[in-house]
Design a protein around this motif. Structure first.
Motif, PDB file in Angstrom:
ATOM      1  N   GLY A 410       0.785  -1.228   0.000  1.00  0.00           N
ATOM      2  CA  GLY A 410       0.000   0.000   0.000  1.00  0.00           C
ATOM      3  C   GLY A 410       0.810   1.267   0.000  1.00  0.00           C
ATOM      4  N   PHE A 411       2.103   1.200  -0.286  1.00  0.00           N
ATOM      5  CA  PHE A 411       2.917   2.415  -0.378  1.00  0.00           C
ATOM      6  C   PHE A 411       4.042   2.165  -1.377  1.00  0.00           C
ATOM      7  CE2 PHE A 411       4.427   0.025   3.351  1.00  0.00           C
ATOM      8  CZ  PHE A 411       5.740  -0.223   2.993  1.00  0.00           C
ATOM      9  N   PHE A 412       4.605   3.276  -1.862  1.00  0.00           N
ATOM     10  CA  PHE A 412       5.689   3.223  -2.846  1.00  0.00           C
ATOM     11  C   PHE A 412       7.011   3.435  -2.132  1.00  0.00           C
ATOM     12  CE2 PHE A 412       8.564   5.507  -5.792  1.00  0.00           C
ATOM     13  CZ  PHE A 412       8.723   4.516  -6.740  1.00  0.00           C
ATOM     14  N   CYS A 469       3.316   7.785  11.969  1.00  0.00           N
ATOM     15  CA  CYS A 469       3.371   9.176  11.509  1.00  0.00           C
ATOM     16  C   CYS A 469       2.469   9.352  10.285  1.00  0.00           C
ATOM     17  CB  CYS A 469       4.808   9.586  11.175  1.00  0.00           C
ATOM     18  SG  CYS A 469       5.975   9.432  12.546  1.00  0.00           S
ATOM     19  N   PRO A 470       1.153   9.359  10.454  1.00  0.00           N
ATOM     20  CA  PRO A 470       0.271   9.557   9.295  1.00  0.00           C
ATOM     21  C   PRO A 470       0.394  10.967   8.740  1.00  0.00           C
ATOM     22  CG  PRO A 470      -0.984   9.582  11.332  1.00  0.00           C
ATOM     23  CD  PRO A 470       0.408   9.206  11.716  1.00  0.00           C
ATOM     24  N   LEU A 471       0.118  11.090   7.444  1.00  0.00           N
ATOM     25  CA  LEU A 471       0.212  12.397   6.801  1.00  0.00           C
ATOM     26  C   LEU A 471      -0.913  13.312   7.275  1.00  0.00           C
ATOM     27  CD1 LEU A 471       1.081  11.539   3.087  1.00  0.00           C
ATOM     28  CD2 LEU A 471       2.557  12.643   4.753  1.00  0.00           C
ATOM     29  N   PRO A 472      -0.599  14.546   7.687  1.00  0.00           N
ATOM     30  CA  PRO A 472      -1.683  15.476   8.033  1.00  0.00           C
ATOM     31  C   PRO A 472      -2.514  15.868   6.826  1.00  0.00           C
ATOM     32  CG  PRO A 472       0.440  16.600   8.037  1.00  0.00           C
ATOM     33  CD  PRO A 472       0.727  15.145   7.861  1.00  0.00           C
ATOM     34  N   GLN A 473      -1.886  15.860   5.660  1.00  0.00           N
ATOM     35  CA  GLN A 473      -2.579  16.184   4.410  1.00  0.00           C
ATOM     36  C   GLN A 473      -1.999  15.309   3.300  1.00  0.00           C
ATOM     37  OE1 GLN A 473      -2.264  20.263   3.246  1.00  0.00           O
ATOM     38  NE2 GLN A 473      -3.627  20.062   1.484  1.00  0.00           N
ATOM     39  N   ILE A 474      -2.878  14.626   2.591  1.00  0.00           N
ATOM     40  CA  ILE A 474      -2.446  13.697   1.550  1.00  0.00           C
ATOM     41  C   ILE A 474      -2.041  14.476   0.305  1.00  0.00           C
ATOM     42  CG2 ILE A 474      -3.141  11.791   0.064  1.00  0.00           C
ATOM     43  CD1 ILE A 474      -5.004  10.852   2.220  1.00  0.00           C
ATOM     44  N   THR A 475      -0.768  14.333  -0.066  1.00  0.00           N
ATOM     45  CA  THR A 475      -0.235  14.946  -1.284  1.00  0.00           C
ATOM     46  C   THR A 475       0.519  13.887  -2.074  1.00  0.00           C
ATOM     47  OG1 THR A 475       1.805  15.632  -0.164  1.00  0.00           O
ATOM     48  CG2 THR A 475      -0.051  17.201  -0.174  1.00  0.00           C
ATOM     49  N   PHE A 476       0.806  14.193  -3.321  1.00  0.00           N
ATOM     50  CA  PHE A 476       1.521  13.227  -4.153  1.00  0.00           C
ATOM     51  C   PHE A 476       2.915  12.959  -3.605  1.00  0.00           C
ATOM     52  CE2 PHE A 476       4.564  12.516  -7.631  1.00  0.00           C
ATOM     53  CZ  PHE A 476       4.076  11.315  -8.117  1.00  0.00           C
ATOM     54  N   TRP A 477       3.649  14.020  -3.267  1.00  0.00           N
ATOM     55  CA  TRP A 477       5.005  13.825  -2.769  1.00  0.00           C
ATOM     56  C   TRP A 477       4.997  13.174  -1.396  1.00  0.00           C
ATOM     57  CZ3 TRP A 477       8.494  13.782  -6.202  1.00  0.00           C
ATOM     58  CH2 TRP A 477       8.417  14.629  -7.318  1.00  0.00           C
ATOM     59  N   GLY A 478       3.951  13.412  -0.623  1.00  0.00           N
ATOM     60  CA  GLY A 478       3.851  12.731   0.655  1.00  0.00           C
ATOM     61  C   GLY A 478       3.633  11.238   0.506  1.00  0.00           C
ATOM     62  N   LEU A 479       2.927  10.849  -0.558  1.00  0.00           N
ATOM     63  CA  LEU A 479       2.671   9.435  -0.787  1.00  0.00           C
ATOM     64  C   LEU A 479       3.898   8.690  -1.306  1.00  0.00           C
ATOM     65  CD1 LEU A 479      -0.895   9.587  -2.398  1.00  0.00           C
ATOM     66  CD2 LEU A 479      -0.308   8.857  -0.084  1.00  0.00           C
TER      67      LEU A 479
END
Length: 489
Positions: A410-412, A469-479
């Protein structure tokens, strides 16, 4: 005669012997004695105070270590008991030095059937199986129907162009179903890893089988339209190909005379045992080490130690995957379908070069890559660019392996891509087939151990870092940015 103003006084030696020493004036000795006694008493008090402080700090440190050990071994689905540190300090007995202390505890590798990890990994499995049904039906109907549209006899021109266009449209829809549907279900419903494995393995398998069927059947169909009279493949042969353990389509395969159902049951039981053992290894050797690693400060020493620690469970997982799938699972289906050619792997463990290892580790996938990537690449490039064709094989294989890891976890995190394409490619061209001897086999196994340790360590760290540490805001670079690089809570 004695000198004036001094006399000899006896004192105890180191062995209780009496020895004489000169002494000064008697009054000075009398005044100095109380000072020495007070100073000794003061030093004894300071020593006692220091020992009590050191013992208190050591007790607090041991209590904290015990509490962190309890926290690092959680039971899934159950809250941790809140044990205050003060109670641990009160109940702890004084240290016994180097004496053996016996407590009730279990061996590290004792088989304890805790199914929490297994239940979590295979969660929502019915949804994955329901998603598989349209994927399989699309593979059964669309490629064969498209081939029939192209092979239908009749006058050329507009009619054949329409049929060819309709066949291509059906194949595009089939590819969309296989590529988009499992990804959508996995992301929308947050499927756990094992359920995702079912979808992604079937997705890749059905795509490879569809390509092989069209690649082998279309040239004969086109020749038949030219008047050579090649017979179209039968639907029964195509349906048999979708289930038999090979990725290369043929009209017929060598068949055995009977089915040994006890052999089928034994292989399925062994495959299930491998799955249970893999969950046991992850729960005992990986989860306690990596669950709280992201909460500690990063250091190169901790990273190296975690990689070395992960080499043993990593190689265990590699061997379990090999035995469960390439031996047990494929042999079970081969026996049920009376499929005769069962060389799904060769003696890869005796390899002294990485090219030989890649050829013998997974013969089923190697045959597909060799036939449709390497040989077709040589045909397109004129037969001289063998290095480019081999690089194409590594590129396709590395991208598919990385896609599988990304889908399942589920992650890159392109660990597999770098290890397979860069490190594996370099080893393929440097450790070639001219190297023989036991030393090269030992070197190959050393690289396998190290590579598996790197994969298990980095992927486990990233798995827990994305939960701590979940992302506060989902962004492409965050993913696409590894969370374990910055997550230290």
């Amino acid at each position: 005669m004695e000198p004036r103003g001094c006399h000899l006084r006896k004192r105890d030696g180191p062995k209780g012997e009496q020895e004489e020493r000169p002494s000064g004036d008697g009054n000075a000795e009398t005044h100095r004695a109380p000072d020495l006694v007070q100073w000794s008493q003061h030093m004894e008090a300071v020593k006692t105070q220091l020992l009590e402080q050191a013992q208190g700090q050591l007790t607090e440190l041991l209590d904290r270590v015990m509490w962190e050990a309890v926290q690092s071994y959680p039971q899934q689905g159950r809250p941790l008991p809140s044990i205050p540190l003060d109670s641990l300090s009160r109940t702890r007995e004084p240290p016994l030095g180097k004496q053996k202390v016996f407590v009730i505890r279990k061996s590290l590798l004792e088989l304890v059937l805790e199914f929490d990890l297994l239940i979590f990994s295979f969660g929502q499995l019915p949804l994955a199986l329901v998603t598989w049904i349209p994927m399989f039906l699309s593979t059964v109907l669309v490629p064969y129907q498209a081939l029939r549209l192209w092979a239908r006899p009749g006058p050329g021109g507009v009619a054949w162009a329409l049929r060819a266009g309709l066949g291509c449209s059906l194949l595009a829809a089939h590819a969309a179903v296989l590529c988009v549907l499992p990804v959508h279900v996995a992301v929308a419903h947050q499927l756990p890893p094992a359920s995702r494995c079912v979808l992604v393995f079937e997705q890749v398998r059905l795509l490879m089988k569809s390509y092989s069927f069209l690649r082998e059947a279309v040239p004969g169909t086109l020749r038949a339209r030219g008047g050579e009279g090649t017979r179209d493949p039968s639907f029964s042969s195509y349906l048999y190909f979708l289930f038999c353990p090979t990725l290369i389509y043929r009209e017929t395969y060598p068949r055995t005379s009977n089915i040994r159902w006890n052999y089928v049951a034994k292989n399925f039981a062994q495959a299930l045992g491998c799955v249970l053992y893999a969950c046991f290894i992850l729960g005992r050797l990986c989860v306690p080490v990596f669950a709280n690693m992201s909460r500690e400060p990063f250091s190169t020493r901790a990273l190296v130690l975690s990689i070395l620690h992960a080499t043993l469970p990593g190689i265990f997982m590699l061997l379990l995957i090999f035995f469960a799938f390439l031996h047990c699972w494929l042999n079970a289906f081969a026996e049920m379908l009376r499929f005769g050619d069962r060389m799904f792997y060769r003696d890869w463990w005796n390899s002294t070069s990485f090219p030989n290892f890649y050829r013998t580790w997974n013969v089923v996938v190697h045959d597909w890559l060799y036939s449709y990537v390497y040989q077709d690449g040589l045909w397109l490039l004129g037969g001289r660019a063998r290095g480019a064709a081999m690089l194409g094989v590594f590129l396709v294989s590395a991208v598919v392996h990385e896609y599988i890891f990304c889908f399942v976890l589920g992650f890159f995190y392109p660990v597999m891509l770098m290890l397979f394409l860069v490190v594996g490619g370099l080893l393929n061209f440097t450790m070639h087939d001219q190297h023989t001897g036991p030393a090269w086999n030992v070197l190959m196994w050393t690289f396998l151990f190290l590579g598996q340790g790197i994969q298990v360590s980095l992927y486990c760290q990233e798995w827990y870092a994305r939960r701590h540490c979940p992302l506060p805001q989902i962004t492409f670079w965050g993913l696409v940015t590894p969370r374990s690089w910055s997550c230290h809570t």
